[in-house]
Design a protein around this motif. Structure first.
Motif, mmCIF file in Angstrom:
data_model
loop_
_atom_site.group_PDB
_atom_site.id
_atom_site.type_symbol
_atom_site.label_atom_id
_atom_site.label_comp_id
_atom_site.label_asym_id
_atom_site.label_seq_id
_atom_site.Cartn_x
_atom_site.Cartn_y
_atom_site.Cartn_z
ATOM 1 N N ARG A 1 87.310 59.018 70.814
ATOM 2 C CA ARG A 1 88.286 60.028 71.220
ATOM 3 C C ARG A 1 89.556 59.771 70.417
ATOM 4 N NH1 ARG A 1 88.673 59.075 76.539
ATOM 5 N NH2 ARG A 1 86.996 60.551 76.889
ATOM 6 N N LEU A 2 90.102 60.822 69.846
ATOM 7 C CA LEU A 2 91.367 60.727 69.135
ATOM 8 C C LEU A 2 92.423 61.418 69.987
ATOM 9 C CD1 LEU A 2 90.223 61.792 65.546
ATOM 10 C CD2 LEU A 2 90.169 59.522 66.583
ATOM 11 N N HIS A 3 93.585 60.811 70.092
ATOM 12 C CA HIS A 3 94.727 61.439 70.762
ATOM 13 C C HIS A 3 95.955 60.630 70.391
ATOM 14 C CE1 HIS A 3 96.640 63.256 74.611
ATOM 15 N NE2 HIS A 3 97.039 63.875 73.515
ATOM 16 N N GLY A 4 96.875 61.245 69.685
ATOM 17 C CA GLY A 4 98.036 60.536 69.170
ATOM 18 C C GLY A 4 97.817 60.174 67.713
ATOM 19 N N GLU A 5 98.590 59.181 67.257
ATOM 20 C CA GLU A 5 98.513 58.738 65.863
ATOM 21 C C GLU A 5 97.893 57.353 65.786
ATOM 22 O OE1 GLU A 5 102.435 58.771 64.206
ATOM 23 O OE2 GLU A 5 102.605 60.946 64.299
ATOM 24 N N GLY B 1 87.539 69.686 69.582
ATOM 25 C CA GLY B 1 88.973 69.593 69.381
ATOM 26 C C GLY B 1 89.296 69.780 67.905
ATOM 27 N N THR B 2 90.516 69.434 67.565
ATOM 28 C CA THR B 2 90.989 69.532 66.187
ATOM 29 C C THR B 2 91.842 68.306 65.905
ATOM 30 O OG1 THR B 2 91.023 71.933 66.286
ATOM 31 C CG2 THR B 2 92.360 70.926 64.580
ATOM 32 N N PHE B 3 91.713 67.748 64.723
ATOM 33 C CA PHE B 3 92.566 66.626 64.342
ATOM 34 C C PHE B 3 92.859 66.690 62.850
ATOM 35 C CE2 PHE B 3 88.293 64.983 63.851
ATOM 36 C CZ PHE B 3 88.343 64.216 62.702
ATOM 37 N N ARG B 4 93.863 65.927 62.486
ATOM 38 C CA ARG B 4 94.318 65.889 61.097
ATOM 39 C C ARG B 4 94.077 64.491 60.540
ATOM 40 N NH1 ARG B 4 99.682 66.305 62.003
ATOM 41 N NH2 ARG B 4 100.141 64.172 61.409
ATOM 42 N N THR C 1 92.861 69.023 57.877
ATOM 43 C CA THR C 1 92.649 69.322 59.291
ATOM 44 C C THR C 1 91.176 69.640 59.502
ATOM 45 O OG1 THR C 1 94.899 70.146 59.559
ATOM 46 C CG2 THR C 1 93.289 70.823 61.210
ATOM 47 N N LEU C 2 90.578 68.969 60.484
ATOM 48 C CA LEU C 2 89.158 69.176 60.786
ATOM 49 C C LEU C 2 89.009 69.887 62.125
ATOM 50 C CD1 LEU C 2 87.546 65.795 59.684
ATOM 51 C CD2 LEU C 2 87.557 67.963 58.471
ATOM 52 N N HIS C 3 88.100 70.856 62.134
ATOM 53 C CA HIS C 3 87.745 71.625 63.321
ATOM 54 C C HIS C 3 86.287 71.304 63.659
ATOM 55 C CE1 HIS C 3 91.427 74.014 62.914
ATOM 56 N NE2 HIS C 3 91.199 73.940 61.604
ATOM 57 N N PRO C 4 85.813 71.654 64.856
ATOM 58 C CA PRO C 4 84.434 71.330 65.226
ATOM 59 C C PRO C 4 83.419 71.756 64.169
ATOM 60 C CG PRO C 4 85.614 72.154 67.127
ATOM 61 C CD PRO C 4 86.528 72.344 65.934
ATOM 62 N N PRO D 1 93.498 65.835 72.738
ATOM 63 C CA PRO D 1 92.257 65.060 72.576
ATOM 64 C C PRO D 1 91.208 65.773 71.722
ATOM 65 C CG PRO D 1 93.010 64.947 74.837
ATOM 66 C CD PRO D 1 93.874 65.975 74.145
ATOM 67 N N ALA D 2 90.604 65.004 70.855
ATOM 68 C CA ALA D 2 89.505 65.472 70.008
ATOM 69 C C ALA D 2 88.491 64.344 69.932
ATOM 70 C CB ALA D 2 90.025 65.825 68.615
ATOM 71 N N HIS D 3 87.254 64.684 69.632
ATOM 72 C CA HIS D 3 86.216 63.656 69.497
ATOM 73 C C HIS D 3 85.633 63.727 68.099
ATOM 74 C CE1 HIS D 3 86.616 64.027 73.858
ATOM 75 N NE2 HIS D 3 86.472 62.719 73.789
#
Length: 106
Positions: A34-38, A55-58, A68-71, A90-92
């Motif tokens: 799980r990603l959330h924050g830096e 989710g989405t994360f960079r 930036t990655l999307h599902p 939150p992203a996984h």
């Protein structure tokens, strides 16, 4: 030999940036986090594959534009490149890397 339900594993993750190894095919390991924050800046001596599950994360990349990655999207961070994942919500992610790859880099 057993199947793995990723949604069930996600429900058991203790918190952000605490990956869990799911499988070890050949000379690789598939990790779920799980990603959330830096996450701190770091690098590895080997490539690291990121597959956005939900989710989405960079991915911030040293001397390069962020990605930036999307599902369903994949990005490979080349060996030696400083990077850090950042998620505002939150992203996984599934990461494919070598079993000896250290989470905080070399």
């Amino acid at each position: 030999m057993e199947k793995i339900n990723i949604a069930e594993v996600i429900a058991t993750l203790p918190g952000p940036f605490q990956p869990r190894d799911l499988a070890t095919p050949n000379d690789s390991v598939i990790r779920l986090a799980r990603l959330h924050g830096e996450f701190p800046w770091h690098h590895h001596d080997e490539d690291e594959l990121f597959l956005c599950w939900d989710g989405t994360f960079r991915l911030d990349l040293q001397d390069h534009a962020p990605i930036t990655l999307h599902p369903g999207e994949i990005f490979v961070v080349p060996a030696g490149l400083e990077h850090r994942p950042v998620a505002a919500t939150p992203a996984h992610v599934l990461m494919i890397e070598r079993p000896e790859t250290k989470q905080h880099g070399n």
